[in-house]
Every structure is written in structure tokens, then in C-alpha cells.
Design an enzyme around this catalytic site. Structure first.
Site, mmCIF file in Angstrom:
data_model
loop_
_atom_site.group_PDB
_atom_site.id
_atom_site.type_symbol
_atom_site.label_atom_id
_atom_site.label_comp_id
_atom_site.label_asym_id
_atom_site.label_seq_id
_atom_site.Cartn_x
_atom_site.Cartn_y
_atom_site.Cartn_z
ATOM 1 N N HIS A 279 6.468 -7.722 -0.448
ATOM 2 C CA HIS A 279 4.968 -7.049 -0.520
ATOM 3 C C HIS A 279 5.050 -5.675 0.326
ATOM 4 O O HIS A 279 5.837 -5.533 1.138
ATOM 5 C CB HIS A 279 3.955 -7.871 0.068
ATOM 6 C CG HIS A 279 3.823 -8.059 1.604
ATOM 7 N ND1 HIS A 279 3.007 -7.273 2.087
ATOM 8 C CD2 HIS A 279 4.381 -8.723 2.361
ATOM 9 C CE1 HIS A 279 3.079 -7.440 3.474
ATOM 10 N NE2 HIS A 279 3.685 -8.333 3.585
ATOM 11 N N CYS A 280 4.084 -4.979 -0.550
ATOM 12 C CA CYS A 280 3.783 -3.641 0.241
ATOM 13 C C CYS A 280 2.518 -3.642 0.762
ATOM 14 O O CYS A 280 1.792 -4.651 1.287
ATOM 15 C CB CYS A 280 4.197 -2.373 -0.581
ATOM 16 S SG CYS A 280 3.168 -2.554 -2.329
ATOM 17 N N ALA A 281 1.617 -2.599 1.051
ATOM 18 C CA ALA A 281 0.276 -2.470 1.539
ATOM 19 C C ALA A 281 -0.615 -3.296 0.599
ATOM 20 O O ALA A 281 -1.654 -3.954 1.310
ATOM 21 C CB ALA A 281 0.048 -1.199 1.855
ATOM 22 N N ARG B 41 0.430 -5.052 -2.569
ATOM 23 C CA ARG B 41 0.713 -5.723 -3.906
ATOM 24 C C ARG B 41 1.711 -6.726 -3.421
ATOM 25 O O ARG B 41 2.730 -6.476 -2.606
ATOM 26 C CB ARG B 41 1.762 -4.788 -4.773
ATOM 27 C CG ARG B 41 0.878 -3.439 -4.961
ATOM 28 C CD ARG B 41 1.686 -2.500 -6.073
ATOM 29 N NE ARG B 41 1.021 -1.327 -6.388
ATOM 30 C CZ ARG B 41 1.122 -0.475 -7.345
ATOM 31 N NH1 ARG B 41 1.863 -0.668 -8.335
ATOM 32 N NH2 ARG B 41 0.523 0.804 -7.545
#
Length: 626
Positions: free
Chosen positions: A25-27, A29
Site C-alpha cells: 500500500h501507499c498513502a 491505495r
């Protein structure tokens, strides 16, 4: 919000655990690597409360959630072990991807797990800048040094961390890959720099360099290591692989990295960085217009990952102008959200969305909810966000503003940009321009209160059943499911100008492989041609749909068609409407391609078509958005 339930729902809707190769995961998504993305229930995901949208980019199936993504990720990963060691979606599904797409996918998969650490560290550096400027902390104090270590560590040891994430992405041993990066920073190795040009390995000269905060050398080294690792596993007995493969890999890769890949990668990075700097120097204004104006859409398509290695490289040598110009796009998006918040006084739902997302953007630099919830929703907003972003980007480009630490573009990160005053003016211009343009021109393409015209029939070689519009469609989003199993075809390729020109409306055609037509929506049969070759339906939301089986098949006078409903019948999505003998129709010399038309699209409905070449009945065919 129940993060546990949401996580379980997402796993189920992407095809279950058995369809997941990996997850990071990123910030904002969840980034899935799926074995087969076609198994994911995209429409159900997009309708799920808490999910903003779904994006397929760079070989990843991305579920955009927002700032609470980490909590959902944590719940998904409890008692699961698919991690992020993933094959690509293209490998799993048998689809081929271009070299460029593969490169972007590798970059994205390598940097995504590190972005929270880099963004957090960058914000620490911004905080220290503020504290020292205000005189609240000395740059020589012990406290400053300890916090500075927290802010610098991820960048200094980036070759190690990137080695690990690259190893995972390329399916090599990630910890051996990390050790390769660590070897280039080990004190015995770095101590050789004091010898200058006298360093050699087995008599071969070694060009010593500082690899801290570098990107390109480790990318090249680990890419080669992944091939070496596979080769060694093929030729070494399995009983000996535990120690012999990593031993030989390190003995091969560390010297090669020091002698060849490291210097070459550093040279490539310097060359690219110099090229970008030169291009910006030729026309900072033009560069700023392009990056500030179009970065919003580069992010949508995943193209921004191509800039990430260059940005990191530039920061390591004093500052990056690319992200400084791109930051204008972020504040243009926030300005759009704020403008809609001010203007959408009667729409409480939209006003709440716009207000909350503008605050999130300002404070955290997270703007995906704005992009997918507002910018891509309202077509009139698109040129506004481009113009506003271009204004701020041009200012930053002209005055050579640079970002000195990797941060999300928010108001708290302002101190890491230099010259700071120019940067503040630039982002303020983007924000204000976007807000004012929204207030002046609005955000909707349609004019409220405008009475729709009546849809008139188009003169063709045969009479067509046409649904007449008597009222405006009153929907926000509606799904039209496929009434037929077969191969999809654009309307433009249908051999009938009434359909191919779009005169009857928007939609898709299907060449049936099964002789059945089922209801694409819940609604009412509003027209049924006497010959049974065409049927019109109206959904409960007011959408009018025409299904026309074959071209010029009215000449068959009902032969080979068997309607099982009549005008006025209420139907549920999936109910059988018409049976037809496709083989007999073809044998009679008629094309069986079947247009599925939304007849009110000229008023205020946007129609998005499926990209599936083969479709089954009851699968999503069209999505309507007002």
C-alpha cells in the site's frame, strides 16, 4: 468505519486470497498484484462504502481508499502471508506488456513500500528547518542531531532498502539484495575512498564513489542479481543452495557493482539529472507549464513513477526542480475542491466531499479523493485544473524552485522548498486560480433546469423502435449489464449509419455467441417491435435502452425470433427477454451484431464502455454517470 470488514470485503471482491499474488500500500491505495484481474468485481468495489475508485495501472490492481488505507491493509494482512512477493499481473494472466510498462511497474512496486517512510522522514526535515529558523533549536544540539538522524536515515540507506524492495519485486532473495546495497556502504568499503585512484580488485581498477542516497546503481545491480540468482539455482544442487547460492551471488555481485554497475548507474543518473536540468534551464516556464498542468493526469496513468528515481537523485545533489513544479498541480486540485465546496451550496453530499478532501489535501498532500471524486467526475473541471497547475508550475520553473527533501506536497512541507517565498507565491496562485475559475465558470457541463429535447427517429432502410424522451434522466451512476454473451464491437464498426454515427445514442455492439437476450437492468419493457428483433426498456432511474438484434433483420418478419415478454412487463436484471436462432439468421444472410444503445446520452449522461473483448451475459457492459 469497520476496517476489518472492509478488508475482508475487498479481498473477496478482488477474487479471493487465491487470486492475490501480493499486496502493498501507499498513502491512499491498496496495490494488488492479481493472478487474473478479470476475476475482480470492479463495479462492486467502486460501489463499496469507503472506496473512492479502482485503477489498473503499471500491472497493479489499485483500490483507492484514502488516508485510512494503512488500517485496512493491516486488517487484510492479519493471518495472511502473500506479502508483496508477487509476480506481475501480466505474467499471471498471460498478457504481454511493453518494456516501458514493465519498467514503470518495477519502479512503482519498489518505491511504493518506502513512500510512507520517505514522506515521514521528509516531514521531520521540514520540521527541523522550521525549528531552526525560529531559533527554537540549535543545529548543533544533541536533540537536533538525533532527530536529523531520523529524517536522514531512509535516504542515506536507500540502496539497502531499495535492494530489499527490488528483490521482492523481481522475485530474488530480498535480503541478499539488501546486503548487496549494504556492502557499498560498509565502512571497510567506504574507507577505500581515502586511497583515491589506487583501489583495485584482483588487479582491476575500481572507481570509488559515494552510493548513499543513490538510486540507479542499485536498480542496475539488483536487476542483474535477479538473473544471477535464477541461474545459480538452476546449476547448484538444492541441498547446497541454502548457503552456496547467496555466497556466490555476493562474491559475484558486490565486486561487479563496485567495478561496473555502480559507476555506470551513477553516470546514468547524473546524465539523466543533467538532461532534465538542462531542459528546465532552456525553458523553465515551458517545463513548469507541462509538469504543473499535466502532472494530475500523469499520476492517474502511473507515469509519475518515471520521475521518482530522478527526483531522489536530484535531492541527493542539492535539490529537485521536478517535484517543485509538480507541486502546483496538487494545489490546483485543492483549489478545485475548495471552489466546489463554495459553489455547491445546494448539494450537501458534494459539498461535504469537496470540503473534506480540500482539508485532507492541504494538511496531508493526499489528493486522490479530489482527482477521482471531483476532477474526473466533472469534465468542466479538467481544463481548470490544467490551467491553474500550469500557472504555479511556470512560476516555480522560471525561478528555479527546488525541493530539498522528499515530502508530500502540503502546507507543512513548505520549508523544504527553496526559495521558499517564490514557492509560496506559486502554489497560492495555483490554488486561487483554480478556486476562482470554479466560482466563475462552475464545475458542471450541463445546465440545470434545461428541458431535454425529444429524441426523434432516424430514417433508415427499416423502421426502428425508438424510445421517446419525455423527462430528464435522474441518476448519479447506473450500471448497464450485458444482455448477451459474445464479442464486443464498437458502434462505429456497425454496418448501419443509424448506429455507427451515434445518432441513436451511445453504447456498444455485441456479436452473439448464444441466442438469448436478457434484461440489462431492472425496469419496464416500454417497446417491443412486432417482429421481435428489437426491444426497448426503461430503468427505474429513467434510462432508456434499445437492444437491436442483427442488422436489417426486420426483413425476416419475426422468423427465428421468440420474445418471452410483452410491452408493459416489469423485468429484473438477468430475466430472459428474447430467444433467437443465431445460426438460422446467419444462414439467411443477415449480420447478427447487436447494438445495445442508451438513447438519452445526448442530454446529460456520460457513458463508459467495458474494455472486455469477450463478455458474458450479466457482466458489466456500460456505466452511466451524470
Amino acid at each position: 468505519m469497520d476496517h476489518k470488514k472492509m478488508g475482508e470485503d475487498i479481498v473477496r471482491l478482488v477474487g479471493g486470497e487465491e487470486n492475490i499474488n501480493g499486496l502493498v500500500h501507499c498513502a491512499t491505495r491498496l496495490r494488488f498484484d492479481l493472478k487474473d484481474s478479470r476475476k475482480a468485481e470492479r463495479e462492486a468495489l467502486e460501489k463499496h462504502e469507503g472506496i473512492i475508485t479502482v485503477v489498473e495501472s503499471g500491472g497493479q490492481f489499485q483500490v483507492v481508499i484514502g488516508s485510512h488505507v494503512a488500517y485496512v491493509y493491516a486488517e487484510i494482512m492479519k493471518n495472511r502471508n502473500f506479502g508483496s512477493n508477487s509476480s506481475t499481473a501480466s505474467e499471471s494472466s498471460g498478457k504481454k506488456t511493453s518494456v516501458i510498462s514493465t519498467i514503470f511497474e518495477v519502479i512503482s512496486g519498489s518505491f511504493s513500500p518506502l513512500i510512507p517512510a520517505m514522506a515521514g522522514s521528509g516531514m521531520i526535515k521540514a520540521l527541523l528547518t522550521v525549528l531552526t529558523l525560529l531559533g527554537w533549536m540549535s543545529a548543533t544540539s544533541d536533540t537536533y542531531m538525533i532527530l536529523s538522524a531520523a529524517g536522514n536515515a531512509v535516504f542515506y540507506f536507500l540502496p539497502i532498502l531499495l535492494g530489499i524492495t527490488l528483490g521482492i519485486k523481481l522475485k530474488a532473495n530480498p535480503y541478499v539484495a539488501g546486503v548487496i546495497g549494504a556492502a557499498l556502504m560498509e565502512p571497510n568499503f567506504t574507507g577505500l575512498m581515502d586511497k583515491g585512484a589506487g583501489v583495485s580488485f584482483l588487479g582491476i581498477p575500481v572507481v570509488m564513489m559515494n552510493y548513499s542516497a543513490s538510486v540507479f546503481p542499485i536498480f542496475i545491480s539488483i536487476s542483474i542479481y535477479a538473473l544471477v540468482d535464477k541461474f545459480l539455482k538452476k546449476i547448484i544442487l538444492k541441498d547446497l543452495q541454502l548457503f552456496l547460492v547467496p555466497m556466490l551471488a555476493l562474491m559475484i555481485m558486490v565486486p561487479l557493482s563496485a567495478m561496473a554497475f555502480g559507476p555506470f548507474g551513477t553516470g546514468v543518473g547524473d546524465w539523466i539529472s543533467s538532461g532534465v536540468t538542462w531542459l528546465i534551464g532552456v525553458s523553465g516556464i515551458l517545463s513548469g507549464i507541462v509538469l504543473g498542468g499535466f502532472m494530475t493526469f500523469m499520476v492517474v496513468f502511473g507515469l509519475h513513477w518515471g520521475f521518482t528515481p530522478i527526483t531522489i537523485q536530484n535531492i541527493g545533489v542539492g535539490g529537485d526542480p521536478i517535484e517543485a513544479m509538480a507541486a502546483a498541480a496538487v494545489f490546483a486540485q485543492i483549489g478545485v475542491a475548495f471552489g466546489i465546496f463554495l459553489k455547491a451550496r445546494k448539494d450537501k453530499t458534494l459539498r461535504t466531499l469537496a470540503g473534506s478532501t480540500s482539508i485532507t489535501g492541504l494538511l496531508a498532500g493526499v489528493t486522490e479523493p479530489i482527482v477521482y471524486g471531483l476532477v474526473l467526475r466533472f469534465k468542466r473541471v479538467i481544463p481548470i485544473v490544467i490551467i491553474a497547475g500550469a500557472i504555479g508550475g511556470a512560476i516555480n520553473g522560471h525561478f528555479g524552485v527546488k525541493m530539498t527533501a522528499y515530502v508530500f506536497h502540503n502546507i507543512f512541507a513548505i520549508p523544504v522548498y527553496t526559495p521558499t517565498l517564490i514557492y509560496v507565491i506559486a502554489i497560492a496562485c495555483s490554488f486561487i486560480a483554480a478556486t476562482m475559475l470554479i466560482l466563475i465558470f462552475g464545475y458542471e457541463s450541463k445546465v440545470k433546469g434545461e428541458a431535454p429535447e425529444t429524441v426523434e427517429s432516424v430514417k433508415t432502410a427499416e423502421p426502428e423502435p425508438v424510445v421517446t424522451a419525455t423527462k430528464a434522466v435522474d441518476i448519479k451512476k447506473e450500471t448497464i449489464y450485458s444482455p448477451i454473451t459474445g464479442r464486443t464491437t464498437p458502434l462505429s464498426q456497425v454496418n448501419d449509419s443509424a448506429f455507427s454515427t451515434g445518432a441513436m445514442g451511445k453504447g456498444l455492439a455485441i456479436e452473439p455467441s448464444v441466442g438469448e437476450v436478457v434484461a440489462p437492468i431492472d425496469g419496464v419493457v416500454t417497446s417491443l417491435f412486432p417482429t421481435g428483433h428489437a426491444i426497448g426498456l426503461t430503468s427505474s432511474a429513467g434510462t432508456e435502452i434499445l437492444i437491436h438484434i442483427g442488422i436489417n433483420t426486420v426483413a425476416l418478419k419475426g422468423k427465428h425470433f421468440n420474445p418471452v415478454v410483452k410491452e408493459g412487463d416489469s423485468v429484473k436484471q438477468g430475466d430472459l427477454l428474447i430467444q433467437f436462432d443465431r445460426e438460422q439468421i446467419i444462414e439467411a444472410g443477415y449480420e447478427i451484431v447487436t447494438p445495445v444503445i442508451v438513447t438519452l446520452t445526448q442530454h446529460k449522461v456520460d457513458v463508459f464502455e467495458t474494455n472486455q473483448e469477450q463478455i458474458q451475459k450479466n457482466e458489466v457492459l456500460l456505466t452511466l454517470v451524470v
